[in-house]
Design an enzyme around this catalytic site. Sequence first.
Site, PDB file in Angstrom:
ATOM      1  N   GLY A  26      -5.936 -32.449-110.964  1.00  0.00           N
ATOM      2  CA  GLY A  26      -5.018 -32.673-109.837  1.00  0.00           C
ATOM      3  C   GLY A  26      -5.471 -33.854-109.000  1.00  0.00           C
ATOM      4  O   GLY A  26      -6.515 -34.465-109.259  1.00  0.00           O
ATOM      5  N   SER A  27      -4.679 -34.177-107.979  1.00  0.00           N
ATOM      6  CA  SER A  27      -4.943 -35.394-107.203  1.00  0.00           C
ATOM      7  C   SER A  27      -6.254 -35.295-106.407  1.00  0.00           C
ATOM      8  O   SER A  27      -6.990 -36.280-106.294  1.00  0.00           O
ATOM      9  CB  SER A  27      -3.770 -35.669-106.273  1.00  0.00           C
ATOM     10  OG  SER A  27      -3.518 -34.556-105.438  1.00  0.00           O
ATOM     11  N   THR A  28      -6.575 -34.102-105.876  1.00  0.00           N
ATOM     12  CA  THR A  28      -7.802 -33.969-105.089  1.00  0.00           C
ATOM     13  C   THR A  28      -9.022 -34.012-106.014  1.00  0.00           C
ATOM     14  O   THR A  28     -10.013 -34.695-105.726  1.00  0.00           O
ATOM     15  CB  THR A  28      -7.782 -32.638-104.288  1.00  0.00           C
ATOM     16  OG1 THR A  28      -6.463 -32.415-103.798  1.00  0.00           O
ATOM     17  CG2 THR A  28      -8.752 -32.680-103.124  1.00  0.00           C
ATOM     18  N   ALA A  83      -6.765 -26.610-105.470  1.00  0.00           N
ATOM     19  CA  ALA A  83      -6.037 -25.344-105.584  1.00  0.00           C
ATOM     20  C   ALA A  83      -4.642 -25.548-105.003  1.00  0.00           C
ATOM     21  O   ALA A  83      -4.386 -26.522-104.288  1.00  0.00           O
ATOM     22  CB  ALA A  83      -6.764 -24.248-104.823  1.00  0.00           C
ATOM     23  N   LYS A  94      -4.144 -21.187-108.503  1.00  0.00           N
ATOM     24  CA  LYS A  94      -4.191 -22.471-109.189  1.00  0.00           C
ATOM     25  C   LYS A  94      -3.160 -22.478-110.313  1.00  0.00           C
ATOM     26  O   LYS A  94      -2.552 -21.471-110.591  1.00  0.00           O
ATOM     27  CB  LYS A  94      -5.592 -22.695-109.792  1.00  0.00           C
ATOM     28  CG  LYS A  94      -6.662 -22.900-108.750  1.00  0.00           C
ATOM     29  CD  LYS A  94      -8.026 -23.202-109.365  1.00  0.00           C
ATOM     30  CE  LYS A  94      -7.999 -24.290-110.383  1.00  0.00           C
ATOM     31  NZ  LYS A  94      -7.406 -25.548-109.919  1.00  0.00           N
ATOM     32  N   GLU A 103      -9.486 -23.791-116.854  1.00  0.00           N
ATOM     33  CA  GLU A 103      -9.854 -23.706-115.430  1.00  0.00           C
ATOM     34  C   GLU A 103     -10.551 -22.373-115.139  1.00  0.00           C
ATOM     35  O   GLU A 103     -11.557 -22.328-114.437  1.00  0.00           O
ATOM     36  CB  GLU A 103      -8.610 -23.851-114.542  1.00  0.00           C
ATOM     37  CG  GLU A 103      -8.052 -25.264-114.541  1.00  0.00           C
ATOM     38  CD  GLU A 103      -6.913 -25.470-113.551  1.00  0.00           C
ATOM     39  OE1 GLU A 103      -6.341 -24.481-113.071  1.00  0.00           O
ATOM     40  OE2 GLU A 103      -6.593 -26.637-113.263  1.00  0.00           O
ATOM     41  N   LYS A 121      -2.954 -26.329 -98.084  1.00  0.00           N
ATOM     42  CA  LYS A 121      -3.244 -25.315 -99.100  1.00  0.00           C
ATOM     43  C   LYS A 121      -3.546 -23.944 -98.491  1.00  0.00           C
ATOM     44  O   LYS A 121      -3.584 -22.944 -99.197  1.00  0.00           O
ATOM     45  CB  LYS A 121      -4.441 -25.752 -99.971  1.00  0.00           C
ATOM     46  CG  LYS A 121      -4.273 -27.113-100.627  1.00  0.00           C
ATOM     47  CD  LYS A 121      -3.043 -27.136-101.500  1.00  0.00           C
ATOM     48  CE  LYS A 121      -2.688 -28.494-102.031  1.00  0.00           C
ATOM     49  NZ  LYS A 121      -3.498 -28.981-103.096  1.00  0.00           N
TER      50      LYS A 121
HETATM   51  C1  5RP Z   1      -4.058 -27.534-111.472  1.00  0.00           C
HETATM   52  C2  5RP Z   1      -4.488 -27.075-110.136  1.00  0.00           C
HETATM   53  C3  5RP Z   1      -4.699 -28.116-109.088  1.00  0.00           C
HETATM   54  O1  5RP Z   1      -6.029 -28.084-108.684  1.00  0.00           O
HETATM   55  C4  5RP Z   1      -3.777 -27.847-107.942  1.00  0.00           C
HETATM   56  O2  5RP Z   1      -2.437 -27.921-108.411  1.00  0.00           O
HETATM   57  C5  5RP Z   1      -3.989 -28.819-106.778  1.00  0.00           C
HETATM   58  O3  5RP Z   1      -3.588 -30.108-107.094  1.00  0.00           O
HETATM   59  P1  5RP Z   1      -3.588 -31.265-106.014  1.00  0.00           P
HETATM   60  O4  5RP Z   1      -5.019 -31.539-105.662  1.00  0.00           O
HETATM   61  O5  5RP Z   1      -2.931 -32.423-106.706  1.00  0.00           O
HETATM   62  O6  5RP Z   1      -2.793 -30.782-104.826  1.00  0.00           O
HETATM   63  O7  5RP Z   1      -4.687 -25.907-109.909  1.00  0.00           O
HETATM   64  O8  5RP Z   1      -3.848 -26.460-112.342  1.00  0.00           O
END
Ligand code: 5RP
Length: 224
Positions: A26-28, A83, A94, A103, A121
């Site tokens: 994911g982006s984070t 998450a 998640k 994961e 979140k």
């Molecule tokens: C992928 C996940 C990601 O960690 C979750 O969707 C968060 O993503 P983002 O950092 O882009 O908001 O669980 O399965």
Amino acid sequence: MNDKELVAHAALEYVKDNSIIGLGTGSTANIFIEMLAEKIRSRSLDISVVASSVSSQQKAHDAGLKYISLDQITEIDLYVDGADEITNNLEILKGRGFDLIREKLLAKISKQFIVIGDNSKIVSKIGQNYPIPIEITPIAWKITKNLIEKIAKKCIVRGNMEKNAFAITSYGNFVLDCEFLYTDLNILEKEIANTPGVFEHGLFLNMSKLAIIANSGEVKKITN
Ligand code: 5RP
């Protein structure tokens, strides 16, 4: 730094030399991967990484990280991932990505599982903003969907990006996105996990003891 960069940076503190680190998706998590690569380079650390998805594996490759595959390990030192939802009791949702199995494996075998995210979140109840994803076998998907629907309010099979077929996980499975009316999340988790045809789901309960959250530049830690 923006909030995602702040939490990724704060998680770097937990990175130790001579360790194996699980990379999230994911982006984070991507920001964490880039910062980790920079830390390894600048301090000449000996760190191997294992990825939670095809995309984080690619990211690790692009960042020049020393990569090992899941079948070579039974334990990792640290797993840092984003998450979709986090409660103050550290219940985690998640799975907007497609690799729930990987994961969950990394969260389970890590000595420490740190969840990072911005304040969007934080929820008071899991399922508030997102459906709960459930990875199921394609061979009998209607049976499993039907069984889950007996306990769910609403359940759909996740579509692919092009919106012309079902999405397929990297292990060739389908994903149900389901909304539930529930009172006890632990009971719901067991009911989902015990349904025939279910491989994995997006509820991560009692798995993380630390979430690092940033809200408009302020970093806080939720511990358990
Ligand atoms: C992928 C996940 C990601 O960690 C979750 O969707 C968060 O993503 P983002 O950092 O882009 O908001 O669980 O399965």
